[in-house]
Design an enzyme around this catalytic site. Sequence first.
Site, PDB file in Angstrom:
ATOM      1  N   SER A  48       0.864  -1.188   0.000  1.00 13.77           N
ATOM      2  CA  SER A  48       0.000   0.000   0.000  1.00 13.77           C
ATOM      3  C   SER A  48       0.894   1.229   0.000  1.00 13.77           C
ATOM      4  O   SER A  48       2.048   1.157   0.446  1.00 13.77           O
ATOM      5  CB  SER A  48      -0.879  -0.001   1.248  1.00 13.77           C
ATOM      6  OG  SER A  48      -1.418   1.285   1.465  1.00 13.77           O
ATOM      7  N   TYR A  55      -1.451   0.342  10.775  1.00  6.34           N
ATOM      8  CA  TYR A  55      -1.644  -0.258   9.459  1.00  6.34           C
ATOM      9  C   TYR A  55      -0.443   0.050   8.565  1.00  6.34           C
ATOM     10  O   TYR A  55       0.130  -0.845   7.920  1.00  6.34           O
ATOM     11  CB  TYR A  55      -2.937   0.279   8.831  1.00  6.34           C
ATOM     12  CG  TYR A  55      -3.184  -0.196   7.428  1.00  6.34           C
ATOM     13  CD1 TYR A  55      -3.691  -1.467   7.188  1.00  6.34           C
ATOM     14  CD2 TYR A  55      -2.901   0.620   6.330  1.00  6.34           C
ATOM     15  CE1 TYR A  55      -3.916  -1.910   5.896  1.00  6.34           C
ATOM     16  CE2 TYR A  55      -3.119   0.186   5.031  1.00  6.34           C
ATOM     17  CZ  TYR A  55      -3.629  -1.073   4.819  1.00  6.34           C
ATOM     18  OH  TYR A  55      -3.845  -1.514   3.549  1.00  6.34           O
TER      19      TYR A  55
END
Lengths: 253, 447
Positions: free
Chosen positions: A146, A159
């Site tokens: 990501s 995250y």
Amino acid sequence: MKTSTGEFQTIVLFGGLSEIGLAILDRCVTPATTTVVLACRNVDAGADVATALHNSKNCDVQVVYWDASHLKDHDRWVAQFMTDHGDIDLAVMAAGVLGDQDQCDADPNAVADVLLSNSAGPSVMLSAVAQQMRVQAHGRIVVLSSVAAIRMRAANATYGASKAGLDAFAQGLQERLHASGVELVIVRPGFVRGRMTQGLPPAPFSTTPEHVADAVWRSLQAAPAVVWVPGILRWVFAVLRILPSPIWRRVVK
Amino acid sequence: MSDVIVAGWGRTNPARSSLYECANQQSVELVISDVGERGALARGLGRSYGDAAQVSGGKLVGLTGRIISLDPTSGVVIVDAGVSIDELLRYIVPKGWFVPVTPGTRYVTIGGAIAADIHGKNHHRDGSIGAWIESLNLITAVDGFVTVSPASDPQLFWATIGGMGLTGVIMSARIKLIPIDTPLMEVTTQRHNNIDDLMEAMVSKDSDHRYSVAWVDTTVSGSRLGRGVVTWGDHASSERIRVGRGRRVRKYKASQRFSVPEFIGSRRTIRRWNAVAFSEFWFRSAPHSRADELQSIPKFFHPLDAVGNWNRLYGRRGFVQYQFVVPDDRPDVVVTALRCVARERPADFLNVLKRFGDAGDGMLSFPMRGWTLTMDLPVTDGLGQLIHHLDELVMEAGGRIYLAKDGCSSPQVVSAGYPRLNEWRSVRSRVDPDGIFQSDLSRRLEL
Ligand SMILES: Cc1cc2nc3c(=O)[nH]c(=O)nc-3n(C[C@H](O)[C@H](O)[C@H](O)COP(=O)(O)OP(=O)(O)OC[C@H]3O[C@@H](n4cnc5c(N)ncnc54)[C@H](O)[C@@H]3O)c2cc1C
């Protein structure tokens, strides 16, 4: 095997219910595909997905229980896969959770969960898959990272850190696999509009699971090391990652 | 032993394995005595297009060898499997002999030729190469070195002919050659404006000639669909040369004029526009009708060999050579296939149409009576779909695809097309119960 037209016979999706993962399958499962395995924790939900996939693609789809956090089981999982299905031609690592940052702040166990699901679990499994593919001397691995892995922000610090761990592990694996006949591609999507991000305010340069899937398919035909979706994020983040922190904070607010 | 990454001639799916160059029986036996799960396989000159001659993660056996003997009266040659048709021709043509079957390139080994049971332009008359093999020396997994002939062990013999290296390593063969008077070919050429005329001409005139083949244009459609140039040929007799215009060079010369350098291979040179231009040029430069032209053996049989490494022109993604055969009564499938391909507009200019004669006895041999069409298709995003569609057409018509060219077909298409597959499997499990001999092709097609 991979066919000469770049199609895959046996595909495994880790995170078998992942929306992006399934979009990738929708793109990568072709008439040449004989077996698809959905590796996920919730096998009941997986069964419904498998039926739908089987009906639309007309190939054998199986659901196999897999929990990313059971780090010691991954090795055996791969061995069992080989016995049942033979070579893995394409492995897609899409397992992951978003986690809740406030909860993570309050409860270290929540941090442990995120790290296990997004970082440690996938990394250990990637390692097991890579080892198998090294023996096969062929195979493709897609790792869903990501842009959050590139620079940490307050809103999803845990995250981001977990993805950064996975991303770095995958980069190392890429180096290890160099000239082995196995190829690994790291995919760094921006904000993906979908189930996982429902209710979150969309970021600029956001994308969709389908776009990510297209980019993955293209990368499988061309073998680049890292793919950004959309592509412009490569340049956006080249700048963002070197911004002084005070400015960065204002940008991502 | 060396670590290598090899691919087929289409350069589509490179595979890593270890290569063992073997000069004799002992060294081959040594290699196959210790094969892990990833298997072993003989590899010739890698002129099969897909993944037939590779075994990723396994051991490849390369063979060196020589021509052992030639009987000047019977024309039977005993030759090691690692010898190429190129080397063989240089030795036998000056002595008045020719190989009974040659593919469109002379850079194939005898082992590869037998393992694929190759066919040539003379299939309608002479069959495939299996019909000319008197016996083979083979190293199998179970029995080691054995000599097999159609009489001694017909099962193993006909499982090895066309068996794609999966019954063992062919070490040498006794092959019956055909006598020739001169190293020249007498060639008749005709150009036809559409596929129907072209096929009709082939049906009516093939039997007059030993060799026959047609080039077909897929860059045109409509009423010009499948226009093409058919050539027929025969070995020229010495009388024919004496009365012909002047004296021709009677020596056999086969040389490579040019080789495509490696850096060209990163991008695709062959594009739609130059494929169209080439096709137009090729068609127009062919005579409407011309008989009795004298051509050299390389020009008639191996024109592509004049350029080395021409497969690099297809770039990094490579190309698929798709070859199928359908029964004689289904010429419509050829027309439909041409129409499908013409509609997709690929950068394709090399297409060959040929009529096969009766099938031989090889269990997995490709040729069967009917029409065979071969197309060189660059890999692009839509190619997989086009090929799946062609596969369906072929399967529905009771036809089959050629394993030596294949890199993307499915187990279903192959088991439907090869009705003797199970018979072949039972021979294979007899001579190799542990599956020592494998290839990426055998894995992909679940042979
Ligand atoms: C330009 C061109 C034109 C062609 N034209 C024709 C044609 O007209 N007709 C036709 O039939 N084919 C044709 N072919 C295909 C070619 O003839 C076959 O693929 C042939 O098998 C290639 O031989 P090779 O030595 O390169 O074998 P490889 O490609 O290296 O191997 C092919 C197969 O043979 C097996 N093999 C090789 N050596 C041995 C051995 N010693 N023992 C056991 N198995 C072995 C391999 O395992 C593999 O399965 C053409 C190919 C090219 C590139």
